[in-house]
Design a protein around this motif. Structure first.
Motif, PDB file in Angstrom:
ATOM      1  N   ALA A 128       0.874  -1.179   0.000  1.00 16.88           N
ATOM      2  CA  ALA A 128       0.000   0.000   0.000  1.00 16.88           C
ATOM      3  C   ALA A 128       0.910   1.227   0.000  1.00 16.88           C
ATOM      4  O   ALA A 128       1.941   1.239   0.690  1.00 16.88           O
ATOM      5  N   TRP A 129       0.534   2.237  -0.796  1.00 13.23           N
ATOM      6  CA  TRP A 129       1.418   3.400  -1.014  1.00 13.23           C
ATOM      7  C   TRP A 129       0.660   4.713  -0.897  1.00 13.23           C
ATOM      8  O   TRP A 129      -0.476   4.824  -1.377  1.00 13.23           O
ATOM      9  N   LEU A 130       1.322   5.706  -0.340  1.00 12.12           N
ATOM     10  CA  LEU A 130       0.910   7.086  -0.528  1.00 12.12           C
ATOM     11  C   LEU A 130       1.756   7.606  -1.683  1.00 12.12           C
ATOM     12  O   LEU A 130       2.984   7.460  -1.656  1.00 12.12           O
ATOM     13  N   VAL A 131       1.097   8.158  -2.698  1.00 11.11           N
ATOM     14  CA  VAL A 131       1.821   8.608  -3.893  1.00 11.11           C
ATOM     15  C   VAL A 131       1.393  10.028  -4.285  1.00 11.11           C
ATOM     16  O   VAL A 131       0.345  10.522  -3.862  1.00 11.11           O
ATOM     17  N   LYS A 132       2.239  10.607  -5.139  1.00  6.92           N
ATOM     18  CA  LYS A 132       1.963  11.936  -5.683  1.00  6.92           C
ATOM     19  C   LYS A 132       1.929  11.804  -7.196  1.00  6.92           C
ATOM     20  O   LYS A 132       2.782  11.132  -7.774  1.00  6.92           O
ATOM     21  N   ASP A 133       0.931  12.407  -7.828  1.00  5.71           N
ATOM     22  CA  ASP A 133       0.894  12.327  -9.291  1.00  5.71           C
ATOM     23  C   ASP A 133       1.587  13.546  -9.907  1.00  5.71           C
ATOM     24  O   ASP A 133       2.120  14.401  -9.195  1.00  5.71           O
ATOM     25  N   LEU A 134       1.572  13.618 -11.226  1.00  9.34           N
ATOM     26  CA  LEU A 134       2.323  14.672 -11.916  1.00  9.34           C
ATOM     27  C   LEU A 134       1.751  16.064 -11.637  1.00  9.34           C
ATOM     28  O   LEU A 134       2.438  17.070 -11.807  1.00  9.34           O
ATOM     29  N   ASP A 135       0.474  16.112 -11.206  1.00  9.48           N
ATOM     30  CA  ASP A 135      -0.137  17.406 -10.846  1.00  9.48           C
ATOM     31  C   ASP A 135      -0.023  17.706  -9.357  1.00  9.48           C
ATOM     32  O   ASP A 135      -0.703  18.594  -8.841  1.00  9.48           O
ATOM     33  N   ASN A 136       0.814  16.905  -8.662  1.00  7.22           N
ATOM     34  CA  ASN A 136       1.061  17.129  -7.247  1.00  7.22           C
ATOM     35  C   ASN A 136      -0.113  16.742  -6.338  1.00  7.22           C
ATOM     36  O   ASN A 136      -0.192  17.184  -5.198  1.00  7.22           O
ATOM     37  N   ILE A 160       3.667   0.712   3.009  1.00  8.97           N
ATOM     38  CA  ILE A 160       3.636  -0.391   3.977  1.00  8.97           C
ATOM     39  C   ILE A 160       3.584  -1.710   3.205  1.00  8.97           C
ATOM     40  O   ILE A 160       2.781  -1.874   2.286  1.00  8.97           O
ATOM     41  N   ASP A 161       4.489  -2.594   3.585  1.00 11.30           N
ATOM     42  CA  ASP A 161       4.557  -3.933   3.017  1.00 11.30           C
ATOM     43  C   ASP A 161       3.396  -4.737   3.581  1.00 11.30           C
ATOM     44  O   ASP A 161       3.268  -4.860   4.803  1.00 11.30           O
ATOM     45  N   VAL A 162       2.533  -5.281   2.718  1.00 13.47           N
ATOM     46  CA  VAL A 162       1.440  -6.112   3.231  1.00 13.47           C
ATOM     47  C   VAL A 162       1.564  -7.578   2.801  1.00 13.47           C
ATOM     48  O   VAL A 162       0.591  -8.328   2.835  1.00 13.47           O
ATOM     49  N   TRP A 163       2.801  -7.983   2.412  1.00 13.84           N
ATOM     50  CA  TRP A 163       3.050  -9.413   2.260  1.00 13.84           C
ATOM     51  C   TRP A 163       2.921 -10.035   3.658  1.00 13.84           C
ATOM     52  O   TRP A 163       3.282  -9.396   4.657  1.00 13.84           O
ATOM     53  N   GLU A 164       2.478 -11.279   3.742  1.00 18.72           N
ATOM     54  CA  GLU A 164       2.300 -11.902   5.061  1.00 18.72           C
ATOM     55  C   GLU A 164       3.595 -11.942   5.868  1.00 18.72           C
ATOM     56  O   GLU A 164       3.570 -11.824   7.096  1.00 18.72           O
ATOM     57  N   HIS A 165       4.729 -12.071   5.184  1.00 17.58           N
ATOM     58  CA  HIS A 165       5.994 -12.162   5.940  1.00 17.58           C
ATOM     59  C   HIS A 165       6.267 -10.879   6.737  1.00 17.58           C
ATOM     60  O   HIS A 165       7.067 -10.878   7.661  1.00 17.58           O
ATOM     61  N   ALA A 166       5.608  -9.769   6.379  1.00 24.02           N
ATOM     62  CA  ALA A 166       5.819  -8.493   7.074  1.00 24.02           C
ATOM     63  C   ALA A 166       5.172  -8.476   8.461  1.00 24.02           C
ATOM     64  O   ALA A 166       5.596  -7.733   9.332  1.00 24.02           O
ATOM     65  N   TYR A 167       4.127  -9.296   8.650  1.00 19.14           N
ATOM     66  CA  TYR A 167       3.384  -9.184   9.921  1.00 19.14           C
ATOM     67  C   TYR A 167       3.029 -10.511  10.581  1.00 19.14           C
ATOM     68  O   TYR A 167       2.571 -10.533  11.712  1.00 19.14           O
TER      69      TYR A 167
END
Ligand code: MN3
Length: 198
Positions: A128-136, A160-167
């Motif tokens: 899961a990611w927080l991202v910014k696009d080209l328009d900010n 945040i890594d949500v593969w099972e090995h992460a948690y």
């Protein structure tokens, strides 16, 4: 040859939210293995072996014959990004970042809520990611397996890594608790702000 990037905090410093045992397996075994495989896969590839990680990811993203290189390169990148997204020093969210989050998600609580829902909504392994696009504009996305925002023309700010090995060692099947504990206690807000300004 790529080297495993250091983590900027000790293996016990994220406890009780992420245990030393999880860090030792996740960083020392899983992350290390992606790195070792990547180095092995590119060692005889004169075109790829001198490129940066980001360049390798973009170059191999849509090539069916280079899937293994893409998967391992992206997983190295994603894990580097994940460790940097965390911090044991529970610091205040910088005002500048808070106002951007308020603007794009209406409040910090709504941002966290949407992030948790997105992380839960990733069926199977992924990120899961927080991202910014080209328009900010900020948004929250999920990617499966090794996929990441670099190939989507998006700038990653936090993950945040949500593969099972992460948690699994700490939370068993309770992915929502793992994600919520990170959002409430371990976010490196300064790292997010740095990435926002890039
Ligand atoms: Mn992982």
């Amino acid at each position: 040859m790529f080297k495993l990037k250091n983590i900027n905090y000790s293996s016990t410093s994220l406890e009780p939210f992420i245990s030393e045992k999880t860090i030792n397996f996740h960083y020392g075994k899983h992350h290390q293995t992606y790195l070792d495989k990547l180095n092995d896969l590119i060692k005889d590839n004169s075109e790829l072996k001198n490129l940066s990680l980001e360049e390798i990811i973009k170059k191999t993203a849509n090539s069916q014959s280079l899937t293994a290189i893409f998967n391992n390169a992206a997983q190295v990148y994603n894990h580097d990004f994940f460790w940097q997204s965390l911090s044991p020093d529970k610091h205040e969210i910088p005002e500048e970042l808070l106002s951007k989050i308020n603007q794009d998600f209406s409040s910090l609580d709504k941002f966290k809520e949407e992030f948790i829902q997105t992380a839960i909504g990733q069926f199977g392994s992924g990120w899961a990611w927080l991202v910014k696009d080209l328009d900010n504009n900020l948004s929250i996305i999920k990617t499966s397996n090794a996929n990441n925002p670099l190939t989507l023309d998006l700038t990653p700010l936090f993950t945040i890594d949500v593969w099972e090995h992460a948690y699994y060692l700490d939370y068993q099947n309770k992915r929502p608790d793992f994600v919520k504990n990170i959002l409430d206690n371990l976010v490196n807000w300064n790292f997010i702000l740095e990435n926002l300004k890039k």
